[in-house]
Design a protein around this motif. Structure first.
Motif, short mmCIF file in Angstrom:
data_model
loop_
_atom_site.label_atom_id
_atom_site.label_comp_id
_atom_site.label_asym_id
_atom_site.label_seq_id
_atom_site.Cartn_x
_atom_site.Cartn_y
_atom_site.Cartn_z
N UNK A 123 45.20 13.07 71.91
CA UNK A 123 43.95 12.40 72.22
C UNK A 123 42.79 13.29 71.80
N UNK A 124 41.91 12.78 70.95
CA UNK A 124 40.71 13.50 70.52
C UNK A 124 39.49 12.91 71.21
N UNK A 125 38.61 13.78 71.71
CA UNK A 125 37.31 13.38 72.24
C UNK A 125 36.28 14.13 71.41
N UNK A 126 35.43 13.38 70.70
CA UNK A 126 34.53 13.97 69.70
C UNK A 126 33.09 13.60 70.02
N UNK A 127 32.22 14.62 70.10
CA UNK A 127 30.78 14.43 70.30
C UNK A 127 30.06 14.59 68.97
N UNK A 128 29.02 13.77 68.77
CA UNK A 128 28.26 13.76 67.53
C UNK A 128 26.77 13.89 67.86
N UNK A 129 26.03 14.66 67.07
CA UNK A 129 24.59 14.80 67.31
C UNK A 129 23.80 13.74 66.54
N UNK A 130 22.48 13.76 66.70
CA UNK A 130 21.61 12.79 66.03
C UNK A 130 21.64 12.92 64.52
N UNK A 131 22.00 14.08 64.01
CA UNK A 131 22.07 14.30 62.56
C UNK A 131 23.37 13.79 61.96
N UNK A 132 24.27 13.27 62.80
CA UNK A 132 25.54 12.76 62.30
C UNK A 132 26.57 13.85 62.06
N UNK A 133 26.48 14.93 62.83
CA UNK A 133 27.43 16.03 62.71
C UNK A 133 28.29 16.10 63.97
N UNK A 134 29.54 16.47 63.78
CA UNK A 134 30.43 16.69 64.92
C UNK A 134 30.00 18.00 65.58
N UNK A 135 29.67 17.93 66.87
CA UNK A 135 29.25 19.13 67.60
C UNK A 135 30.36 19.69 68.45
N UNK A 136 31.29 18.84 68.85
CA UNK A 136 32.41 19.30 69.67
C UNK A 136 33.58 18.35 69.48
N UNK A 137 34.77 18.95 69.37
CA UNK A 137 35.99 18.17 69.32
C UNK A 137 36.99 18.81 70.27
N UNK A 138 37.42 18.02 71.25
CA UNK A 138 38.45 18.45 72.18
C UNK A 138 39.71 17.67 71.85
N UNK A 139 40.83 18.37 71.68
CA UNK A 139 42.10 17.75 71.33
C UNK A 139 43.09 18.04 72.46
N UNK A 140 43.62 16.97 73.02
CA UNK A 140 44.59 17.07 74.11
C UNK A 140 45.94 16.58 73.61
N UNK A 141 46.98 17.31 73.92
CA UNK A 141 48.32 16.91 73.51
C UNK A 141 49.19 16.65 74.72
N UNK A 142 50.16 15.77 74.55
CA UNK A 142 51.12 15.50 75.61
C UNK A 142 51.94 16.78 75.80
N UNK A 143 51.72 17.42 76.93
CA UNK A 143 52.34 18.73 77.16
C UNK A 143 53.85 18.70 77.16
N UNK A 144 54.44 17.70 77.81
CA UNK A 144 55.91 17.64 77.87
C UNK A 144 56.50 17.43 76.48
N UNK A 145 55.89 16.54 75.70
CA UNK A 145 56.42 16.27 74.35
C UNK A 145 56.26 17.49 73.45
N UNK A 146 55.10 18.14 73.50
CA UNK A 146 54.89 19.30 72.62
C UNK A 146 55.79 20.46 73.03
#
Length: 153
Positions: A116-139
């Protein structure tokens, strides 16, 4: 999705022709083609990327570029896109990482890890933060089967 490898000029999200869906489409091409330069070209200078597997966050474009180079060299994964949700300044992407591996006996297998990715974008259209969560048991199961250490090294 877009497949043209040319980097489109940034026009910012204020341009109605460019929304978070269009930005995502350009961004995802960088991940599909394993192109660190394309990926970081769509991030802000002070970006944060954080894979929540026990590792520390990555800060800044150049650090992210080096991180991507390392990930792409180590893991030949592909994507199965499941669901995407787009807002004015963010997107959330549910996907499956498909990773061909060999077990500790050398036998090939395919690992499938829900992400699961959660991505924040600023007014300039740039990615400012990307958090990536993985299924812990599967990984954990996949990487243990392959004898691969994960998290902080």
């Amino acid at each position: 999705m877009e497949t043209d490898m040319a980097f489109p000029e940034k026009t910012g999200l204020a341009d109605p022709a460019l929304g978070t869906e269009a930005l995502f489409a350009r961004y995802h091409v960088g991940w599909e083609t394993r192109d660190p330069d394309r990926i970081v070209s769509l991030h802000s200078e002070d970006t944060t990327y954080w894979l929540h597997d026990g590792s520390a966050p990555v800060h800044g474009r150049e650090a992210l570029r080096q991180y991507c180079i390392g990930v792409f060299a180590r893991y030949p994964f592909s994507f199965e896109l499941r669901r995407s949700l787009f807002g004015a300044r963010h997107w959330v992407l549910e996907w499956v990482m498909v990773l061909p591996l060999k077990d500790t006996a050398g036998q090939p297998f395919t690992a499938r890890v829900e992400m699961l990715d959660v991505v924040d974008v600023n007014d300039a259209g740039e990615v400012t933060r990307k958090d990536v969560y993985m299924n812990g048991a599967q990984s954990q199961a996949a990487f243990a089967r392959a004898g691969i250490a994960t998290g902080p090294q």
